[in-house]
Design a protein around this motif. Structure first.
Motif, PDB file in Angstrom:
ATOM      1  N   ALA A  73     -30.932  47.914 -47.127  1.00 53.15           N
ATOM      2  CA  ALA A  73     -30.642  47.617 -45.726  1.00 53.15           C
ATOM      3  C   ALA A  73     -29.666  46.462 -45.539  1.00 53.15           C
ATOM      4  O   ALA A  73     -28.730  46.542 -44.737  1.00 53.15           O
ATOM      5  N   ALA A  74     -29.870  45.364 -46.265  1.00 56.14           N
ATOM      6  CA  ALA A  74     -29.059  44.167 -46.041  1.00 56.14           C
ATOM      7  C   ALA A  74     -27.592  44.367 -46.403  1.00 56.14           C
ATOM      8  O   ALA A  74     -26.736  43.594 -45.953  1.00 56.14           O
ATOM      9  N   ARG A  75     -27.284  45.395 -47.185  1.00 54.19           N
ATOM     10  CA  ARG A  75     -25.903  45.642 -47.594  1.00 54.19           C
ATOM     11  C   ARG A  75     -25.162  46.544 -46.610  1.00 54.19           C
ATOM     12  O   ARG A  75     -23.989  46.857 -46.815  1.00 54.19           O
ATOM     13  N   LEU A  76     -25.861  46.990 -45.566  1.00 57.53           N
ATOM     14  CA  LEU A  76     -25.274  47.967 -44.649  1.00 57.53           C
ATOM     15  C   LEU A  76     -25.026  47.350 -43.272  1.00 57.53           C
ATOM     16  O   LEU A  76     -25.884  46.642 -42.743  1.00 57.53           O
ATOM     17  N   PRO A  77     -23.875  47.638 -42.664  1.00 63.20           N
ATOM     18  CA  PRO A  77     -23.573  47.079 -41.335  1.00 63.20           C
ATOM     19  C   PRO A  77     -24.181  47.930 -40.219  1.00 63.20           C
ATOM     20  O   PRO A  77     -23.482  48.566 -39.426  1.00 63.20           O
ATOM     21  N   ILE A  78     -25.522  47.969 -40.166  1.00 62.32           N
ATOM     22  CA  ILE A  78     -26.223  48.826 -39.208  1.00 62.32           C
ATOM     23  C   ILE A  78     -27.089  47.968 -38.298  1.00 62.32           C
ATOM     24  O   ILE A  78     -27.760  47.041 -38.750  1.00 62.32           O
ATOM     25  N   ARG A  79     -27.069  48.292 -37.014  1.00 61.38           N
ATOM     26  CA  ARG A  79     -27.935  47.646 -36.040  1.00 61.38           C
ATOM     27  C   ARG A  79     -28.565  48.720 -35.160  1.00 61.38           C
ATOM     28  O   ARG A  79     -27.961  49.762 -34.934  1.00 61.38           O
ATOM     29  N   SER A  80     -29.767  48.433 -34.674  1.00 60.03           N
ATOM     30  CA  SER A  80     -30.477  49.420 -33.875  1.00 60.03           C
ATOM     31  C   SER A  80     -31.072  48.773 -32.636  1.00 60.03           C
ATOM     32  O   SER A  80     -31.635  47.684 -32.700  1.00 60.03           O
ATOM     33  N   PHE A  81     -30.930  49.474 -31.517  1.00 61.89           N
ATOM     34  CA  PHE A  81     -31.560  49.076 -30.252  1.00 61.89           C
ATOM     35  C   PHE A  81     -32.693  50.049 -29.969  1.00 61.89           C
ATOM     36  O   PHE A  81     -32.513  51.260 -30.056  1.00 61.89           O
ATOM     37  N   LYS A  82     -33.873  49.522 -29.619  1.00 62.25           N
ATOM     38  CA  LYS A  82     -35.023  50.371 -29.322  1.00 62.25           C
ATOM     39  C   LYS A  82     -35.492  50.129 -27.897  1.00 62.25           C
ATOM     40  O   LYS A  82     -35.806  49.005 -27.519  1.00 62.25           O
ATOM     41  N   ARG A 123     -21.377  54.513 -45.261  1.00 66.06           N
ATOM     42  CA  ARG A 123     -20.757  54.745 -46.565  1.00 66.06           C
ATOM     43  C   ARG A 123     -19.432  55.484 -46.429  1.00 66.06           C
ATOM     44  O   ARG A 123     -18.465  55.206 -47.151  1.00 66.06           O
ATOM     45  N   ALA A 124     -19.386  56.441 -45.500  1.00 64.07           N
ATOM     46  CA  ALA A 124     -18.143  57.193 -45.300  1.00 64.07           C
ATOM     47  C   ALA A 124     -17.018  56.279 -44.835  1.00 64.07           C
ATOM     48  O   ALA A 124     -15.841  56.549 -45.099  1.00 64.07           O
ATOM     49  N   PHE A 125     -17.370  55.198 -44.140  1.00 66.99           N
ATOM     50  CA  PHE A 125     -16.376  54.226 -43.677  1.00 66.99           C
ATOM     51  C   PHE A 125     -16.251  53.049 -44.648  1.00 66.99           C
ATOM     52  O   PHE A 125     -15.755  51.981 -44.266  1.00 66.99           O
ATOM     53  N   ASP A 126     -16.717  53.249 -45.892  1.00 66.22           N
ATOM     54  CA  ASP A 126     -16.632  52.211 -46.929  1.00 66.22           C
ATOM     55  C   ASP A 126     -17.278  50.904 -46.497  1.00 66.22           C
ATOM     56  O   ASP A 126     -16.822  49.809 -46.887  1.00 66.22           O
ATOM     57  N   LEU A 127     -18.304  50.991 -45.680  1.00 68.11           N
ATOM     58  CA  LEU A 127     -19.081  49.837 -45.217  1.00 68.11           C
ATOM     59  C   LEU A 127     -18.226  48.840 -44.440  1.00 68.11           C
ATOM     60  O   LEU A 127     -18.575  47.657 -44.334  1.00 68.11           O
ATOM     61  N   TYR A 504     -15.269  63.032 -36.992  1.00 68.32           N
ATOM     62  CA  TYR A 504     -14.364  62.114 -37.681  1.00 68.32           C
ATOM     63  C   TYR A 504     -13.323  62.806 -38.549  1.00 68.32           C
ATOM     64  O   TYR A 504     -12.522  62.152 -39.202  1.00 68.32           O
ATOM     65  N   GLY A 505     -13.327  64.141 -38.570  1.00 71.49           N
ATOM     66  CA  GLY A 505     -12.233  64.880 -39.181  1.00 71.49           C
ATOM     67  C   GLY A 505     -12.257  65.005 -40.682  1.00 71.49           C
ATOM     68  O   GLY A 505     -11.226  65.343 -41.284  1.00 71.49           O
TER      69      GLY A 505
END
Length: 611
Positions: A73-82, A123-127, A504-505
């Protein structure tokens, strides 16, 4: 820098110019005559709505590969709103909730499907591109409450929408004094009717079964009772209860310590589908009839004496899946910081089927029409309307279990939902990725072609296509005894493949499973041809299965199969003149294992054979 003029209510809107995606935190500053406000740690990236019912809401901690998710998780630029579960009969301008940065400590509470979808996109966006997941989901909900009422009023469901709008207007016109009088009369009527109902149905239920209201005194206790862990739905207790409608009895002993004795307390239970009656030491402390969506709260104003007690809960499921939703099971004692835990091990017994006695319903005259979680637009108004103008790229949607058995309506409601959100968002290009329901319920070897969930899946397939959305199938990753399959990464990966290809093509990313293009007859055989069939083959080491054919009598028979390029050739003993062919047309198509080279499952179908 942009400027705007606020309205009398203080609200304003500005459009910022496009900005490149960036992992660099930014600060938003808003200045006006009344002062200044700042929002920090803002990122620019790709944002998606993650919506639907419990299989979308299901969290990482409750799914497979939770440890792996936390480790990365810490290596990924992900955020979530709940967003919380709230309803309204009018569109709201704000909804509570907060953004969480993905870390090992926080990701366990993220939507599992959404998280793994985000992982593959990142990952597809190279993080290098942040991924935002706006989790607006609610377990057990139907599709109608997610659709704006004015959009529904312009559809085939106009009568329902207009009727609800009229009820809302009528409610608001009632004088307060008239309402108070009516509420008092209604409460008196309901309490009398509820007592009469339980006396009748429990009396019938106990006939010949022993006094199950005091299980410790009944014949066969505890030897003839099973054990289970609560809270859980019926199938988790016993797979044979997956399609059972009727009574299930639960009981357990618990101890009240001396320091908690004789103090007022409240029994807290999660939502119970559909009805429950709770007794402590054989005395009723609370009951609910016909409310599958509300957590229970039963007061014991005089508390309980110190020592051991026995709690018995009678659960009556009228339709669909019965049992306990997730949530607290505890006795909260006045003045004590530590409640008495009631989750964990319980004894249980299966009772009789649904009694032929209609249960009374309370008419909550204080509740405004349109605020129940099952009513049209109720969830959209409170949870989605405040967010709908958020500039998301698209929506991933996992829902349909609560509309099973209503495939004709769902076939129309799904595209209505998709296009209504596009309309309200001002984004006609909002992408939609739909999850076709996973396999569920016991495999029926003697029913090669069922209705039920197979028809709902067909409605999802057709409805998604009509509204120019993508659909990924999850028929191969279900669990017979659990409506919430734990394989959420596979679902997220398939949705991401769809998004990467169509949004994203990345045309080299395969996201479609084999789809039937033609079924034709060759003597007594049926030849099925498929699109998206490169590398057509069989998943696992079983022979190719899941296909059935029927003659003019409409009786389907399992077929033997042969793969031939992008074709499957079928024949069935006793069916010399095949008229129809079906594949994976079951609630739980356990034998269906046709995949393409990407390992994606074939889409279920039932069609007439071209003669």
């Amino acid at each position: 820098r942009v400027e705007a003029v606020a309205g009398a209510d203080g609200r304003f809107s500005v459009d910022l110019p496009p900005m490149a995606a960036s992992l660099e935190p930014r600060e938003l500053v808003v200045s006006g005559a009344s002062g200044e406000a700042r929002a920090k740690d803002l990122l620019v990236g790709e944002v998606w709505f993650c919506s639907g019912q419990s299989n979308m809401e299901w969290v990482v901690d409750g799914s497979n590969e939770a440890d792996r998710a936390k480790e990365m998780a810490a290596r990924l630029p992900i955020r979530s709103f709940k967003a919380p579960h709230v309803t309204s009969n009018m569109p709201k301008s704000a909804v509570e909730g907060s953004w969480r940065v993905a870390t090992a400590q926080t990701v366990g509470g993220f939507t599992a499907v959404g998280y793994w979808f985000g992982v593959d996109l990142a990952r597809a966006f190279d993080l290098e591109v942040p991924i935002g997941l706006v989790d607006i989901s609610w377990g057990g909900t139907r599709i109608e409450p997610w659709i704006p009422l004015d959009c529904m009023a312009k559809s085939d469901f106009k009568n329902a929408a207009d009727g609800l709008a009229a009820s809302i207007a009528q409610f608001r016109a009632i004088k307060p004094e008239d309402k108070a009088q009516a509420v008092a009369a209604e409460n008196k009527r309901y309490l009398a009717a509820r007592g009469q109902y339980w006396d009748k149905v429990i009396g019938d239920e106990l006939n010949g079964r022993g006094a199950w209201t005091t299980p410790e005194k009944s014949t066969g206790f505890p030897a003839e009772w099973g054990t289970t862990k609560l809270p859980a739905f019926f199938p988790a207790t016993d797979s044979a209860l997956a399609t059972f409608d009727g009574f299930v009895w639960y009981t357990r002993a618990f101890t009240v310590p001396a320091e908690m004795a004789s103090k007022p307390c409240i029994l807290k239970l999660p939502a119970i589908d559909d009805c429950d009656r709770v007794l402590v030491d054989g005395v009723e402390v609370g009951s609910t009839i016909g409310d599958w969506n509300t957590p229970r709260s039963y007061a014991l104003p005089n508390g309980l004496a110190a020592g051991e007690h026995r709690m018995t809960i009678t659960v009556l499921d009228m339709s669909g899946e019965g049992g306990f939703a997730q949530g607290a099971m505890q006795l909260v004692v006045d003045g004590s910081k530590t409640p008495i835990a009631l989750d964990g091990n319980w004894n249980w017994r299966k009772g009789g089927k649904v009694p032929g006695v209609a249960f009374p319903r309370v008419n909550d005259l204080n509740r405004e029409p349109g605020t129940d979680a099952g009513e049209p637009a109720a969830i959209y108004n409170a949870m989605m309307a405040p967010c709908i103008s958020f500039p998301v790229r698209g929506t991933i949607w996992y829902q349909g279990e609560s509309n099973a058995g209503e495939h004709d309506n769902y076939r129309k409601l799904l595209p209505l939902l998709m296009n209504s959100w596009r309309e309200k968002s001002g984004n006609p290009d909002m992408a939609w990725g739909i999850v076709q329901l996973a396999g569920f319920m016991p495999f029926a070897e003697n029913e090669p072609a069922q209705g039920g969930w197979a028809l709902l899946r067909e409605a999802q397939f057709r409805g998604a296509a009509e509204a120019k959305g993508g659909m990924i199938s999850a028929t191969d990753i279900g669990e017979a005894g659990d409506i919430h399959p734990k394989k959420k990464r596979e679902v997220g990966d398939r949705l991401s493949a769809w998004a990467r290809n169509t949004v994203y093509g990345e045309k080299g990313v395969q996201w479609k499973g084999p789809e039937l293009s033609k079924a034709s007859r060759s003597g007594a055989k049926v030849v099925c041809e498929f699109d998206n069939a490169a590398g057509l083959g069989v998943r696992g080491d079983r022979v190719l299965g899941g296909f059935a054919v029927a003659g003019a009598d409409g009786k389907f028979v399992w077929a033997t199969t042969k793969l031939d390029g992008n074709q499957v050739v079928l024949e069935a003993a006793g069916v010399a003149d095949p008229v129809e062919v079906a594949y994976a047309w079951q609630n739980n198509p356990q034998w269906a294992n046709l995949v393409n080279g990407a390992g994606l499952p074939a889409v279920p179908f039932r069609v007439k054979v071209a003669q």
